[in-house]
Design an enzyme around this catalytic site. Structure first.
Site, short mmCIF file in Angstrom:
data_model
loop_
_atom_site.label_atom_id
_atom_site.label_comp_id
_atom_site.label_asym_id
_atom_site.label_seq_id
_atom_site.Cartn_x
_atom_site.Cartn_y
_atom_site.Cartn_z
N GLU A 1 69.07 1.81 175.71
CA GLU A 1 69.33 0.84 174.54
C GLU A 1 68.35 0.55 173.28
O GLU A 1 68.62 0.48 172.45
CB GLU A 1 69.69 -0.51 174.95
N HIS B 1 66.15 -1.79 184.16
CA HIS B 1 67.36 -1.23 184.55
C HIS B 1 67.54 -1.64 185.99
O HIS B 1 66.73 -1.54 187.01
CB HIS B 1 67.41 0.53 184.33
N1 ACO Z 1 62.86 -8.81 180.36
C1 ACO Z 1 62.18 -9.71 180.96
N2 ACO Z 1 62.42 -9.64 182.43
C2 ACO Z 1 63.36 -8.83 183.04
C3 ACO Z 1 63.74 -7.81 182.28
C4 ACO Z 1 63.70 -7.63 180.71
N3 ACO Z 1 64.16 -6.92 179.95
N4 ACO Z 1 64.66 -7.08 182.99
C5 ACO Z 1 64.54 -7.78 184.29
N5 ACO Z 1 63.72 -8.83 184.30
C6 ACO Z 1 63.06 -9.47 185.16
C7 ACO Z 1 64.29 -10.52 185.74
O1 ACO Z 1 64.00 -11.76 184.92
C8 ACO Z 1 64.00 -10.55 187.04
O2 ACO Z 1 62.93 -11.58 187.30
P1 ACO Z 1 62.88 -12.81 188.47
O3 ACO Z 1 62.90 -11.84 189.84
O4 ACO Z 1 61.73 -13.66 188.21
O5 ACO Z 1 64.17 -13.58 188.19
C9 ACO Z 1 63.46 -9.21 187.63
O6 ACO Z 1 63.05 -8.64 186.40
C10 ACO Z 1 64.86 -8.67 188.27
O7 ACO Z 1 65.58 -8.60 187.28
P2 ACO Z 1 67.46 -8.37 187.74
O8 ACO Z 1 68.10 -9.14 186.66
O9 ACO Z 1 67.48 -8.77 189.11
O10 ACO Z 1 67.36 -6.93 187.59
P3 ACO Z 1 68.69 -6.01 187.30
O11 ACO Z 1 68.63 -4.94 188.23
O12 ACO Z 1 70.01 -6.90 187.91
O13 ACO Z 1 68.94 -5.97 185.96
C11 ACO Z 1 69.29 -5.52 183.74
C12 ACO Z 1 68.96 -4.74 184.92
C13 ACO Z 1 70.41 -6.31 183.77
C14 ACO Z 1 69.30 -4.50 182.76
C15 ACO Z 1 67.93 -6.18 183.35
O14 ACO Z 1 66.82 -5.39 183.29
C16 ACO Z 1 68.17 -6.75 181.74
O15 ACO Z 1 68.45 -7.77 181.69
N6 ACO Z 1 67.51 -5.87 180.72
C17 ACO Z 1 67.75 -6.31 179.32
C18 ACO Z 1 69.18 -6.26 178.87
C19 ACO Z 1 69.21 -4.84 178.55
O16 ACO Z 1 68.36 -4.22 178.15
N7 ACO Z 1 70.32 -4.02 179.07
C20 ACO Z 1 70.90 -2.79 178.82
C21 ACO Z 1 70.85 -2.31 180.14
S1 ACO Z 1 70.94 -0.18 179.94
C22 ACO Z 1 72.69 -0.26 180.01
O17 ACO Z 1 73.27 -0.83 180.59
C23 ACO Z 1 73.21 0.70 179.31
#
Ligand code: ACO
Length: 367
Positions: free
Chosen positions: A312, A257
């Protein structure tokens, strides 16, 4: 006379994803990401979800906004559902290629707004009708007219299936809709506020917010969560499946998140809802096993970043447990979030300034 410096030309490096930027004040909700606390207008989410109906939660959220001056939100939303049903023939005539979500957007674009019902009520009340009718149309079934005397969650399930749902299912859906009602300045709410800040009409703001919500990094995740649980199939497959997914640099849906650096409190509120359903559901046990494996694997893969369960994950399990098709997860998310979006648009229009940030130009300069 010397012109004032253009702030765009003074901009330092842009802040990626506007992370940590405060772009609005709001009395609607607060997300404390360090401590895993979500407050909706002075109340913790745990003190609302599962205890009050969707309509009561909306009344609570909107209490200081003009729109809340109705004596009964059940009656007002009921009236809005009846008005929305007038638009359903247009949804039936639309091309079959449209998804449920797109058909809901079409209904919203065509929804007549009048003085009789404030736009936030007309729009929030309409979406359950468009959702249920669009699902039935997609399956070659007749749309079912609303029963304006019922609460929104119960009537939504009735309009989907044609049968009055068990109380446990209506309660679970109420819990879900309350849980996702509002959540700070997330991507879709920010979109709604940006559109509202131009003084565009409420409907345009909600259409834009729906667009932002639809992506897999935001409200598009719960369908893929269920796909993941199905693909894993059994607890003994979880570790290998998750390791292979992370090795491919793919994300595990339902984890991570932008704000929470701990567990999303909504995950547990929804998990409690599963317990209240009181059924022996093998998918719930499987989901818990997968969650455990996923958290361990994420900790290993990203030791410097706390990646925990988000809303989610258990959304998918709860909605599936009450028989809701996975294609409806994002449409339902939009339905529950709409009163939150409307509240933010009203706040923005009452107090805010046109939102117009700057960009840093990195293209070629003229000769
Ligand atoms: N699985 C694996 N790796 C992850 C995940 C995940 N679910 N979430 C983040 N990471 C990793 C990223 O790959 C990134 O790694 P890197 O630095 O080596 O590239 C690091 O953690 C940081 O990720 P960001 O995308 O920069 O973090 P951000 O805060 O922008 O992302 C997000 C938040 C988009 C929710 C992300 O955690 C994600 O994609 N989760 C999966 C999708 C999801 O569950 N979406 C629903 C969110 S809740 C909502 O909106 C209601």
């Amino acid at each position: 006379m010397t012109e004032a410096p253009n702030p765009a030309h003074m901009t330092q490096d842009p802040i990626a994803g506007l992370e940590g930027v405060v772009a609005a004040t709001t009395s609607l909700s607060d997300v404390d990401g360090q401590n895993g606390i979500l407050i909706l207008r002075g109340k913790k989410i745990e003190d609302l979800a599962g205890l009050v109906s969707f309509e009561e939660a909306v009344m609570h959220l909107w209490q200081d906004l003009d729109v809340a001056k109705v004596s009964s939100m059940v009656a007002a939303f009921g009236q809005a559902r009846l008005a929305a049903f007038e638009v359903v023939p247009l949804l039936e005539a639309a091309p079959p290629t449209l998804s449920v979500y797109e058909r809901m957007q079409l209904g919203l674009a065509a929804l007549p707004l009048s003085e009789a019902l404030p736009a936030p009520i007309a729009i929030s009340g309409a979406l359950p009708v468009f959702l249920a009718a669009s699902h039935r149309i997609a399956h070659g079934k007749e749309p079912i007219a609303p029963d304006e005397t019922l609460g929104c969650a119960k009537d939504l399930l009735r309009m989907l299936t044609g049968e009055v749902p068990p109380k446990t299912h209506a309660d679970a859906l109420n819990r879900y809709l309350v849980t996702i009602l509002d959540h700070g300045l997330n991507a879709s709410t920010f979109t709604a506020r940006v559109i509202g800040s131009t003084q565009a009409d409420m409907r345009q703001a909600i259409l834009g917010a729906m667009g932002a919500l639809s992506g897999p990094l935001h409200g598009g995740a719960p369908g893929p969560v269920l796909d993941m649980i199905d693909a894993i199939g059994a607890p003994e497959n979880a570790e290998d499946w998750i390791t292979a997914t992370l090795a491919r640099k793919e994300r595990l849906m339902g984890f991570g998140h932008r704000i929470y650096r701990t567990r999303d409190p909504r995950a547990d509120v929804l998990k409690s809802g599963l317990r209240q359903l009181g059924q022996e559901n093998p998918k719930v046990k499987l989901a818990e096993d997968i969650e455990r494996e996923a958290l361990a694997a994420l900790k290993k893969a990203k030791p410097d970043r706390t990646l925990d369960t988000n809303v989610e994950f258990y959304t998918a399990v709860l909605l599936d447990a009450i028989g809701i098709d996975r294609s409806l997860f994002t449409p339902l998310f939009a339905t529950g979030r709409t009163p939150g979006w409307c509240g933010h648009v009203l706040e923005q229009q009452q107090n805010g300034k046109l939102i117009r940030p700057a960009s840093q130009y990195v293209g070629p300069m003229p000769e």
